[in-house]
Design an enzyme around this catalytic site. Structure first.
Site, mmCIF file in Angstrom:
data_model
loop_
_atom_site.group_PDB
_atom_site.id
_atom_site.type_symbol
_atom_site.label_atom_id
_atom_site.label_comp_id
_atom_site.label_asym_id
_atom_site.label_seq_id
_atom_site.Cartn_x
_atom_site.Cartn_y
_atom_site.Cartn_z
ATOM 1 N N SER A 142 -41.638 1.022 21.572
ATOM 2 C CA SER A 142 -40.401 1.898 22.360
ATOM 3 C C SER A 142 -39.374 0.913 22.546
ATOM 4 O O SER A 142 -39.981 -0.627 22.154
ATOM 5 C CB SER A 142 -40.440 1.673 24.073
ATOM 6 O OG SER A 142 -39.267 2.535 24.674
ATOM 7 N N TYR A 156 -43.837 -1.513 31.787
ATOM 8 C CA TYR A 156 -43.697 -0.621 30.806
ATOM 9 C C TYR A 156 -43.370 -0.930 29.234
ATOM 10 O O TYR A 156 -43.602 -1.302 28.286
ATOM 11 C CB TYR A 156 -43.374 0.489 30.685
ATOM 12 C CG TYR A 156 -42.820 1.868 29.895
ATOM 13 C CD1 TYR A 156 -44.054 2.874 29.356
ATOM 14 C CD2 TYR A 156 -41.590 2.134 28.734
ATOM 15 C CE1 TYR A 156 -44.290 3.155 27.928
ATOM 16 C CE2 TYR A 156 -42.219 3.229 27.813
ATOM 17 C CZ TYR A 156 -42.996 3.535 27.972
ATOM 18 O OH TYR A 156 -42.290 4.167 26.309
#
Length: 247
Positions: A142, A156
């Protein structure tokens, strides 16, 4: 001989888009790992399965080592492993860093890092003794790995930074076997993962502010994954590609 590709998180979002991109090639079989939604998994299999390019869905929580073993056992039953796409991941609700509990850290890291690593391990075990020229692993990271996701989900972001480091180290370790390992950092992509973070419309809110003026789609990412798995990327390994619209 049939080439098998395992896609974790393969029945929704980016994973499902990758499955659609890879399906339908004679002699190529797909194993789609999924967690929870049986109806959606069965519907996607019904859409993509062909006699000469079989598609099977396997219930699997990659945070459970036993589930990972079952996923790859299903792949073994279909044929030799050619590729792995690690698309499974968890995202918890947006919050400040000090609100992230130890239990939440454990959940996020168990799936996004440990589960991904276990899948890579199973893939390498199977690929290492093969003479196939097309063996490749693609990890979905990501852009948050670089941006940190402050005030939203630093846990995350940290887990995805670990994915980038794992990708680099593993790629250099297994290059001598002819196995390629890469990762992709998606940016603002319009998938349902934002609902898990508590803001279903996040991609629509942030999309117009991206350099390309829109949020990305799962298909944008799937195209890059398909290229990294293909012979066109035969000299690409140990690197991470941004699919983030310039973000």
């Amino acid at each position: 001989m049939q080439a098998v590709y395992v896609i974790t998180g393969g029945t929704r979002g980016i994973g499902a888009a990758v499955a659609r991109r890879l399906a339908g090639v004679p002699g190529r079989g797909l194993i789609l790992g999924y967690r929870g939604n049986v109806e959606r998994a069965e519907a996607l299999v019904a859409q993509l399965h062909r006699a000469d390019s079989p598609v099977r869905a396997v219930a699997c929580d990659v945070g459970d080592p036993a589930g990972v073993g079952e996923l790859f056992a299903a792949a073994d039953a279909l044929g030799p492993l050619a590729g792995l796409v690690n698309s499974a991941g968890v995202l918890e609700r947006q919050c400040a860093f000090e609100e992230i509990t130890a239990e939440r850290w454990a959940r996020v890291l168990a799936v996004n890092v440990v589960g991904l690593a276990l899948c890579c391990r199973e893939a390498v075990i199977r690929m290492r003794g093969s003479d196939r020229p097309d063996r490749a692993i693609v990890n979905i990271s990501s852009k948050a790995a670089q941006l940190g996701a402050p005030g939203e989900y630093v846990d995350y972001a940290a887990s995805k930074a670990a994915v980038d480091t794992l990708t680099r180290g593993l790629a250099l370790e297994v290059a001598r076997y002819g196995i390629r390992v890469t990762s992709i950092r998606p940016g603002i992509i319009d998938t349902e993962i934002h609902a898990s973070g508590g803001e279903p419309g996040r991609a629509h809110r942030l999309g117009p502010d991206q350099p390309l003026g829109r949020a990305g789609t799962a298909e944008d990412v799937a195209g890059a994954v398909a290229w990294l798995l293909s012979p066109d990327a035969a000299y690409v390994t140990g690197t991470t590609i941004d699919v983030a619209g310039g973000r």
